[in-house]
Design a protein around this motif. Sequence first.
Motif, PDB file in Angstrom:
ATOM      1  N   ARG A 128       0.851  -1.180   0.000  1.00 51.15           N
ATOM      2  CA  ARG A 128       0.000   0.000   0.000  1.00 51.15           C
ATOM      3  C   ARG A 128       0.891   1.237   0.000  1.00 51.15           C
ATOM      4  NH1 ARG A 128      -2.126  -4.958   1.962  1.00 51.15           N
ATOM      5  NH2 ARG A 128      -4.287  -4.968   1.258  1.00 51.15           N
ATOM      6  N   GLY A 129       0.422   2.319  -0.603  1.00 53.46           N
ATOM      7  CA  GLY A 129       1.226   3.535  -0.682  1.00 53.46           C
ATOM      8  C   GLY A 129       0.670   4.648   0.181  1.00 53.46           C
ATOM      9  N   MET A 130       1.350   5.797   0.130  1.00 55.39           N
ATOM     10  CA  MET A 130       0.928   6.985   0.878  1.00 55.39           C
ATOM     11  C   MET A 130       1.214   8.213   0.010  1.00 55.39           C
ATOM     12  SD  MET A 130      -0.522   8.002   3.671  1.00 55.39           S
ATOM     13  CE  MET A 130      -0.423   6.520   4.668  1.00 55.39           C
ATOM     14  N   LYS A 131       0.670   8.176  -1.229  1.00 58.94           N
ATOM     15  CA  LYS A 131       0.978   9.234  -2.195  1.00 58.94           C
ATOM     16  C   LYS A 131      -0.258  10.010  -2.624  1.00 58.94           C
ATOM     17  CE  LYS A 131       4.438  10.971  -4.615  1.00 58.94           C
ATOM     18  NZ  LYS A 131       3.834  12.278  -4.872  1.00 58.94           N
ATOM     19  N   THR A 132      -1.436   9.435  -2.437  1.00 59.25           N
ATOM     20  CA  THR A 132      -2.667  10.099  -2.846  1.00 59.25           C
ATOM     21  C   THR A 132      -3.635  10.159  -1.670  1.00 59.25           C
ATOM     22  OG1 THR A 132      -3.842   8.086  -3.537  1.00 59.25           O
ATOM     23  CG2 THR A 132      -2.375   9.114  -5.165  1.00 59.25           C
ATOM     24  N   LEU A 133      -4.638  11.011  -1.800  1.00 58.54           N
ATOM     25  CA  LEU A 133      -5.641  11.136  -0.746  1.00 58.54           C
ATOM     26  C   LEU A 133      -6.398   9.819  -0.563  1.00 58.54           C
ATOM     27  CD1 LEU A 133      -6.911  13.091   1.259  1.00 58.54           C
ATOM     28  CD2 LEU A 133      -8.513  13.786  -0.528  1.00 58.54           C
ATOM     29  N   ALA A 134      -6.711   9.173  -1.684  1.00 59.04           N
ATOM     30  CA  ALA A 134      -7.422   7.895  -1.601  1.00 59.04           C
ATOM     31  C   ALA A 134      -6.585   6.838  -0.892  1.00 59.04           C
ATOM     32  CB  ALA A 134      -7.793   7.420  -3.011  1.00 59.04           C
ATOM     33  N   GLU A 135      -5.270   6.832  -1.129  1.00 60.12           N
ATOM     34  CA  GLU A 135      -4.406   5.863  -0.455  1.00 60.12           C
ATOM     35  C   GLU A 135      -4.396   6.096   1.053  1.00 60.12           C
ATOM     36  OE1 GLU A 135      -0.829   4.411  -3.320  1.00 60.12           O
ATOM     37  OE2 GLU A 135      -0.875   6.551  -2.905  1.00 60.12           O
ATOM     38  N   ALA A 136      -4.338   7.354   1.472  1.00 58.90           N
ATOM     39  CA  ALA A 136      -4.322   7.656   2.904  1.00 58.90           C
ATOM     40  C   ALA A 136      -5.608   7.185   3.574  1.00 58.90           C
ATOM     41  CB  ALA A 136      -4.123   9.157   3.123  1.00 58.90           C
ATOM     42  N   TYR A 138      -7.599   4.845   2.452  1.00 59.11           N
ATOM     43  CA  TYR A 138      -7.620   3.377   2.394  1.00 59.11           C
ATOM     44  C   TYR A 138      -6.723   2.770   3.474  1.00 59.11           C
ATOM     45  CZ  TYR A 138      -6.845  -1.374   0.831  1.00 59.11           C
ATOM     46  OH  TYR A 138      -6.753  -2.736   0.797  1.00 59.11           O
ATOM     47  N   VAL A 139      -5.519   3.320   3.658  1.00 60.13           N
ATOM     48  CA  VAL A 139      -4.605   2.788   4.672  1.00 60.13           C
ATOM     49  C   VAL A 139      -5.222   2.900   6.061  1.00 60.13           C
ATOM     50  CG1 VAL A 139      -2.422   3.238   5.859  1.00 60.13           C
ATOM     51  CG2 VAL A 139      -2.464   3.074   3.374  1.00 60.13           C
ATOM     52  N   ARG A 140      -5.867   4.009   6.335  1.00 58.92           N
ATOM     53  CA  ARG A 140      -6.536   4.159   7.636  1.00 58.92           C
ATOM     54  C   ARG A 140      -7.579   3.064   7.823  1.00 58.92           C
ATOM     55  NH1 ARG A 140      -8.215   7.215  11.880  1.00 58.92           N
ATOM     56  NH2 ARG A 140     -10.447   7.308  12.261  1.00 58.92           N
ATOM     57  N   ASP A 141      -8.438   2.888   6.819  1.00 61.26           N
ATOM     58  CA  ASP A 141      -9.454   1.830   6.879  1.00 61.26           C
ATOM     59  C   ASP A 141      -8.811   0.466   7.097  1.00 61.26           C
ATOM     60  OD1 ASP A 141     -11.660   3.429   6.618  1.00 61.26           O
ATOM     61  OD2 ASP A 141     -12.507   2.313   4.932  1.00 61.26           O
ATOM     62  N   HIS A 142      -7.734   0.220   6.355  1.00 58.64           N
ATOM     63  CA  HIS A 142      -7.075  -1.088   6.418  1.00 58.64           C
ATOM     64  C   HIS A 142      -6.492  -1.349   7.806  1.00 58.64           C
ATOM     65  CE1 HIS A 142      -4.675  -4.551   5.128  1.00 58.64           C
ATOM     66  NE2 HIS A 142      -3.691  -4.003   5.814  1.00 58.64           N
ATOM     67  N   VAL A 143      -5.833  -0.353   8.393  1.00 60.50           N
ATOM     68  CA  VAL A 143      -5.216  -0.541   9.717  1.00 60.50           C
ATOM     69  C   VAL A 143      -6.289  -0.785  10.777  1.00 60.50           C
ATOM     70  CG1 VAL A 143      -3.917   0.620  11.542  1.00 60.50           C
ATOM     71  CG2 VAL A 143      -3.108   0.720   9.171  1.00 60.50           C
ATOM     72  N   ILE A 144      -7.364   0.009  10.737  1.00 57.30           N
ATOM     73  CA  ILE A 144      -8.439  -0.203  11.709  1.00 57.30           C
ATOM     74  C   ILE A 144      -9.097  -1.564  11.497  1.00 57.30           C
ATOM     75  CG2 ILE A 144     -10.672   0.659  12.521  1.00 57.30           C
ATOM     76  CD1 ILE A 144      -9.707   3.475  11.853  1.00 57.30           C
ATOM     77  N   PHE A 420     -14.146   2.045   2.626  1.00 57.29           N
ATOM     78  CA  PHE A 420     -13.620   2.453   1.322  1.00 57.29           C
ATOM     79  C   PHE A 420     -12.836   1.318   0.673  1.00 57.29           C
ATOM     80  CE2 PHE A 420     -10.164   4.719  -1.064  1.00 57.29           C
ATOM     81  CZ  PHE A 420     -10.972   5.222  -2.067  1.00 57.29           C
ATOM     82  N   LEU A 421     -13.237   0.933  -0.519  1.00 64.24           N
ATOM     83  CA  LEU A 421     -12.590  -0.151  -1.274  1.00 64.24           C
ATOM     84  C   LEU A 421     -12.452  -1.434  -0.445  1.00 64.24           C
ATOM     85  CD1 LEU A 421      -9.698   1.323  -3.460  1.00 64.24           C
ATOM     86  CD2 LEU A 421     -11.910   0.497  -4.179  1.00 64.24           C
ATOM     87  N   ALA A 425      -8.122  -5.064  -3.241  1.00 68.21           N
ATOM     88  CA  ALA A 425      -6.820  -5.185  -2.588  1.00 68.21           C
ATOM     89  C   ALA A 425      -6.181  -3.833  -2.290  1.00 68.21           C
ATOM     90  CB  ALA A 425      -5.881  -6.011  -3.453  1.00 68.21           C
ATOM     91  N   GLY A 426      -6.528  -2.810  -3.069  1.00 72.83           N
ATOM     92  CA  GLY A 426      -5.977  -1.478  -2.830  1.00 72.83           C
ATOM     93  C   GLY A 426      -4.489  -1.380  -3.095  1.00 72.83           C
ATOM     94  N   THR A 427      -4.035  -1.860  -4.249  1.00 75.00           N
ATOM     95  CA  THR A 427      -2.610  -1.842  -4.573  1.00 75.00           C
ATOM     96  C   THR A 427      -2.190  -0.467  -5.100  1.00 75.00           C
ATOM     97  OG1 THR A 427      -2.974  -2.561  -6.854  1.00 75.00           O
ATOM     98  CG2 THR A 427      -2.735  -4.284  -5.183  1.00 75.00           C
TER      99      THR A 427
END
Length: 455
Positions: A128-136, A138-144, A420-421, A425-427
């Motif tokens: 997962r990345g941290m380059k776009t608003l959608a990625e941020a 998504y990462v939050r959703d994924h960690v929770i 969100f997503l 997989a959110g690659t």
Amino acid sequence: MTRPRILVVGAGFAGVGCVKRLERRLTEREARITLLSPFSYQLYLPLLPQVAAGVLTPQSVALSLRRSQKHRTRIVPGGAVGVDTAAKAVVVRTITGEYDVEPYDHLVLAPGSVTRTFDIPGLADHARGMKTLAEAVYVRDHVIAQLDLADASEDEAERAARLQFVVVGGGYAGTETAACLQLLTHNAVKRYPRLDPALIKWHLVDIAPRLMPELGDKLGSAAMDILTARGIQVSLGVSVASVDDEAVTLTDGRVLPCRTLIWTAGVAASPLVGTVGTETLRGRLVATPEMRVPGVDGVWALGDAAAVPDLAKGEEGAICPPTAQHAMRQGKALADNLVATLRGEPTHPYTHKDLGLVVDLGGMDGVSKPLGVELHGPAAQAVARGYHWAALRTNVAKTRVMTNWLLNAVAGDDYVRTGFLASKAGTLRDFEYTDAYLTPDQVRLHTGPFRGAVG
């Protein structure tokens, strides 16, 4: 005479800075300005880790391009996927997936950068990345989600794997991401009485021998101390050998059972650069100090995608680093040079002395080096947040960010997943569209009619 067509590609710090300056300095009769961007906002990228951590809402770092009542720039909702300098045209993939062509007289290339990746087994499918608003988001959703799933699981091995997180990249983005998300899980676990906080493990991995080397040994060591005091395991001189859906294998032989790999190991210029057909340096378009692209008529480049000489350093071959600080100032300088060109006036080389670096590690922690002054702890964090707050382009954005900071400090977070997503997989490919760019032949199929017009 028809008005010159100025086409600006990219709505980041560089592109938006350029457009705003052009709007102020050019009359409507002097030029037609078009801005090409998939989204109608400018992303304040340095604050993305705080979005992922829930400290800031997504809207607070997405600065609308349409809020100004005076703007006259035409905004095209799409991404540039190919440039034909012979036809003086850009191929656009709109947000509906259709292709269109935008002709230009002057092309300003500010497409920014994408996450730099390597040919590591499993990386493309599991990182997962941290380059776009959608990625941020998504990462939050994924960690929770990992906390939710670990709390519900009766399998101790699965529970431990879901509570182990790996961040790759010891630069600013990776360090801030690991620091902010570790605070997220540290605070969130209090809402999960079935989970043992000791099971939550964060790893920060980087192949470099030092953490954030641009800050120097002293501040790098201070950042390391802050992270390790929080329980983050920092591994330097190490990278990822392979990754699958159950574990990350490091180059030192360790196998870390986990379901989360956040990849922030640097950036690379947008793949659009490869379609221009001019010289590149370290993957970035070679540009003159005035930010022209040599060898092609009417093409300018700046920001992360351009290798603009760093004249302030006084070193032969030095180029400006891909930072927001340079991008914002290059946007204004390029606009002034473009206006001068249209009016037959002399242009000027870009030069800017770096003002320093700021790193917000969340909570009351930070490391900063404003104007060469080394700070760490609460003072450094205050400087970091003050700098970011001042750099926000609109008063509305400043109000939202300050309100978010105060609300989070007083009330904390609710640790809510948006879903969100949830089924994907959110690659990196899903968010950064790195496979959307065209080959030269494909570009020419779309721009053929314009070649005849130019000739």
